[in-house]
Design a protein around this motif. Structure first.
Motif, PDB file in Angstrom:
ATOM      1  N   THR A   1       0.810  -1.158  -0.035  1.00  0.00           N
ATOM      2  CA  THR A   1       0.010   0.053   0.132  1.00  0.00           C
ATOM      3  C   THR A   1       0.932   1.119   0.110  1.00  0.00           C
ATOM      4  O   THR A   1       1.631   1.486   0.966  1.00  0.00           O
ATOM      5  CB  THR A   1      -0.937  -0.160   1.171  1.00  0.00           C
ATOM      6  N   LEU A   2       0.754   2.340  -0.880  1.00  0.00           N
ATOM      7  CA  LEU A   2       1.483   3.302  -1.128  1.00  0.00           C
ATOM      8  C   LEU A   2       0.371   4.593  -1.182  1.00  0.00           C
ATOM      9  O   LEU A   2      -0.577   4.510  -1.801  1.00  0.00           O
ATOM     10  CB  LEU A   2       2.277   3.529  -2.396  1.00  0.00           C
ATOM     11  N   SER A   3       0.737   5.654  -0.377  1.00  0.00           N
ATOM     12  CA  SER A   3      -0.266   6.541  -0.173  1.00  0.00           C
ATOM     13  C   SER A   3       0.654   8.031  -0.075  1.00  0.00           C
ATOM     14  O   SER A   3       1.547   8.117   0.719  1.00  0.00           O
ATOM     15  CB  SER A   3      -1.140   6.516   0.998  1.00  0.00           C
ATOM     16  N   ARG A   4       0.378   9.029  -0.549  1.00  0.00           N
ATOM     17  CA  ARG A   4       0.610  10.383  -0.644  1.00  0.00           C
ATOM     18  C   ARG A   4       2.217  10.262  -0.988  1.00  0.00           C
ATOM     19  O   ARG A   4       3.163  11.122  -0.530  1.00  0.00           O
ATOM     20  CB  ARG A   4       0.428  11.010   0.695  1.00  0.00           C
ATOM     21  N   CYS A   5       2.818   9.640  -1.926  1.00  0.00           N
ATOM     22  CA  CYS A   5       3.964   9.763  -2.263  1.00  0.00           C
ATOM     23  C   CYS A   5       4.644  10.774  -3.050  1.00  0.00           C
ATOM     24  O   CYS A   5       5.671  10.917  -2.596  1.00  0.00           O
ATOM     25  CB  CYS A   5       4.442   8.194  -3.038  1.00  0.00           C
ATOM     26  N   GLY A   6       3.831  11.329  -3.858  1.00  0.00           N
ATOM     27  CA  GLY A   6       4.390  12.203  -4.807  1.00  0.00           C
ATOM     28  C   GLY A   6       5.114  11.958  -6.015  1.00  0.00           C
ATOM     29  O   GLY A   6       6.177  12.712  -6.322  1.00  0.00           O
ATOM     30  N   PHE A   7       4.716  10.785  -6.641  1.00  0.00           N
ATOM     31  CA  PHE A   7       5.392  10.455  -7.925  1.00  0.00           C
ATOM     32  C   PHE A   7       4.936  11.342  -9.131  1.00  0.00           C
ATOM     33  O   PHE A   7       3.973  11.938  -9.190  1.00  0.00           O
ATOM     34  CB  PHE A   7       4.872   9.065  -8.058  1.00  0.00           C
ATOM     35  N   ARG A   8       6.053  11.365  -9.973  1.00  0.00           N
ATOM     36  CA  ARG A   8       5.760  12.449 -11.012  1.00  0.00           C
ATOM     37  C   ARG A   8       5.577  11.543 -12.459  1.00  0.00           C
ATOM     38  O   ARG A   8       5.518  12.217 -13.344  1.00  0.00           O
ATOM     39  CB  ARG A   8       6.808  13.281 -11.098  1.00  0.00           C
ATOM     40  N   GLN A   9       5.596  10.159 -12.293  1.00  0.00           N
ATOM     41  CA  GLN A   9       5.296   9.570 -13.352  1.00  0.00           C
ATOM     42  C   GLN A   9       4.822   8.143 -13.141  1.00  0.00           C
ATOM     43  O   GLN A   9       4.470   7.581 -12.090  1.00  0.00           O
ATOM     44  CB  GLN A   9       6.718   8.918 -14.050  1.00  0.00           C
ATOM     45  N   ASN A  10       4.481   7.397 -14.319  1.00  0.00           N
ATOM     46  CA  ASN A  10       3.646   6.227 -13.970  1.00  0.00           C
ATOM     47  C   ASN A  10       4.504   5.125 -13.302  1.00  0.00           C
ATOM     48  O   ASN A  10       5.491   4.727 -13.696  1.00  0.00           O
ATOM     49  CB  ASN A  10       3.223   5.627 -15.489  1.00  0.00           C
ATOM     50  N   PRO A  11       3.796   4.597 -11.957  1.00  0.00           N
ATOM     51  CA  PRO A  11       4.506   3.602 -11.373  1.00  0.00           C
ATOM     52  C   PRO A  11       4.356   2.256 -11.846  1.00  0.00           C
ATOM     53  O   PRO A  11       5.010   1.396 -11.188  1.00  0.00           O
ATOM     54  CB  PRO A  11       4.117   3.852  -9.843  1.00  0.00           C
ATOM     55  N   MET A  12       3.542   2.139 -12.586  1.00  0.00           N
ATOM     56  CA  MET A  12       3.009   0.608 -13.016  1.00  0.00           C
ATOM     57  C   MET A  12       4.037  -0.372 -13.531  1.00  0.00           C
ATOM     58  O   MET A  12       4.256  -1.444 -13.007  1.00  0.00           O
ATOM     59  CB  MET A  12       1.744   0.716 -13.647  1.00  0.00           C
ATOM     60  N   PRO A  13       4.871   0.245 -14.420  1.00  0.00           N
ATOM     61  CA  PRO A  13       6.020  -0.536 -14.968  1.00  0.00           C
ATOM     62  C   PRO A  13       6.989  -1.251 -14.111  1.00  0.00           C
ATOM     63  O   PRO A  13       7.189  -2.164 -14.033  1.00  0.00           O
ATOM     64  CB  PRO A  13       6.628   0.457 -15.895  1.00  0.00           C
ATOM     65  N   GLU A  14       7.341  -0.362 -12.861  1.00  0.00           N
ATOM     66  CA  GLU A  14       8.332  -0.764 -11.988  1.00  0.00           C
ATOM     67  C   GLU A  14       7.394  -1.681 -10.968  1.00  0.00           C
ATOM     68  O   GLU A  14       7.991  -2.869 -10.736  1.00  0.00           O
ATOM     69  CB  GLU A  14       8.761   0.388 -11.077  1.00  0.00           C
ATOM     70  N   LEU A  15       6.234  -1.506 -10.714  1.00  0.00           N
ATOM     71  CA  LEU A  15       5.339  -2.138  -9.414  1.00  0.00           C
ATOM     72  C   LEU A  15       5.166  -3.577 -10.203  1.00  0.00           C
ATOM     73  O   LEU A  15       5.353  -4.559  -9.557  1.00  0.00           O
ATOM     74  CB  LEU A  15       4.330  -1.436  -9.186  1.00  0.00           C
TER      75      LEU A  15
END
Length: 303
Positions: free
Chosen positions: A206-220
């Motif tokens: 579970t990740l919340s309020r991280c502040g990513f600037r790009q799509n996290p799906m490829p890495e996850l």
């Protein structure tokens, strides 16, 4: 108001939808010295102070359903196994208490000055910590004392930044076997999302309020054992900017996916991705594209 005079040998008590000011109810609880399990659910009860020192056999305590201004939990009881409360309701106990049997502790706050000796929690398996003083050194030292932990949840207030040592908590002696990780808080701009740095046995993330600037799906998607993924407001885009969460590969055993984020415009799952998916929860404004083989998936719109 419940009366416990005729139930002095009661061992299990699960209170649901109880409304009371609190004062008289505290006196009633003092009669239940044999309780092993105590839980409050949807209770409109407000206590200025509530002590459990008289419950010498208590094993499970769940006080998430009540409001306590000054909880006075007796950590002297070595019988406690599972303690659950609202974030920051309880502080981590000092190093003099005996909690050798404690297996679950959610949520607890880190004191402003953490005892350097720390308490021994050798059998603790599930921990939820609310950090309101930004003592990441104390947090890291605490994690280094938990040899049996398999579930870790860390929540920080919005103004703090999670350092890399907390995002990837390798100080945990049992880091390789950690199965559940919950992180709420902004990541440092120098911390990159890297699936290879997460625990290899991770099943729930579970990740919340991280502040990513790009799509996290490829890495996850590279997390081979991940069965449950929850992303809640993880994006931080510039004004009027949106991002598409495109899942083009990975997630071989994922069964549960939750994506709720105002910065996400599309959720696209391509053919052959997430073949085991059965439940999907998404935000109300996200456009969804699923391949034909996933049309059976139970989809819930989260408002």
């Amino acid at each position: 108001m419940p009366k416990f005079s005729n139930f002095r040998l009661l061992k299990v008590l699960d209170l649901v939808d109880v409304e009371n000011g609190g004062g008289d109810l505290v006196k009633e609880f003092e009669k239940l010295i044999h309780l092993k399990y105590l839980r409050f659910r949807r209770c409109s009860i407000k206590f200025s102070s509530f002590s459990f020192h008289h419950m010498k056999t208590l094993e499970t305590l769940d006080i998430r359903g009540i409001d306590i201004d000054n909880p006075n939990l007796s950590w002297t009881s070595s019988t406690l196994r599972h303690v659950r409360c609202n974030a920051a309701d309880l502080e981590l106990p000092n190093s003099t208490v005996d909690l050798r049997n404690l297996q679950t502790l959610k949520w607890v706050s880190i004191p402003r000055s953490l005892d350097t000796k720390l308490i021994l929690l050798n059998n603790l398996r599930k921990l939820g910590v609310f950090n309101e003083f930004e003592d990441w050194v104390g947090m890291t030292n605490l994690l280094g004392k938990l040899p049996s932990l398999v579930s870790l949840a860390i929540s920080a207030i919005i103004i703090y930044v999670l350092p890399v040592e907390i995002v990837y908590p390798k100080a945990l002696p049992n880091y390789q076997n950690l199965r559940s990780l919950h992180l709420k808080g902004r990541w440092s701009k120098t911390t990159t999302l890297d699936a290879s740095l997460f625990p290899p046995s991770l099943i729930k993330l579970t990740l919340s309020r991280c502040g990513f600037r790009q799509n996290p799906m490829p890495e996850l998607g590279k997390l081979k054992n991940l069965k449950k993924l929850s992303l809640q407001y993880v994006m931080e885009m510039e004004m009027d900017s949106k991002v598409s969460a495109i899942c083009s590969e990975g997630f071989p055993v994922l069964q549960y996916l939750k994506v709720v984020d105002l910065e996400l415009e599309d959720l696209v799952v391509e053919k052959g991705v997430m073949p085991m998916l059965t439940y999907l929860e998404i935000g109300p404004h996200i456009k969804l594209q699923l391949p034909p083989e996933l049309q059976h998936v139970t989809t819930v719109r989260k408002s």
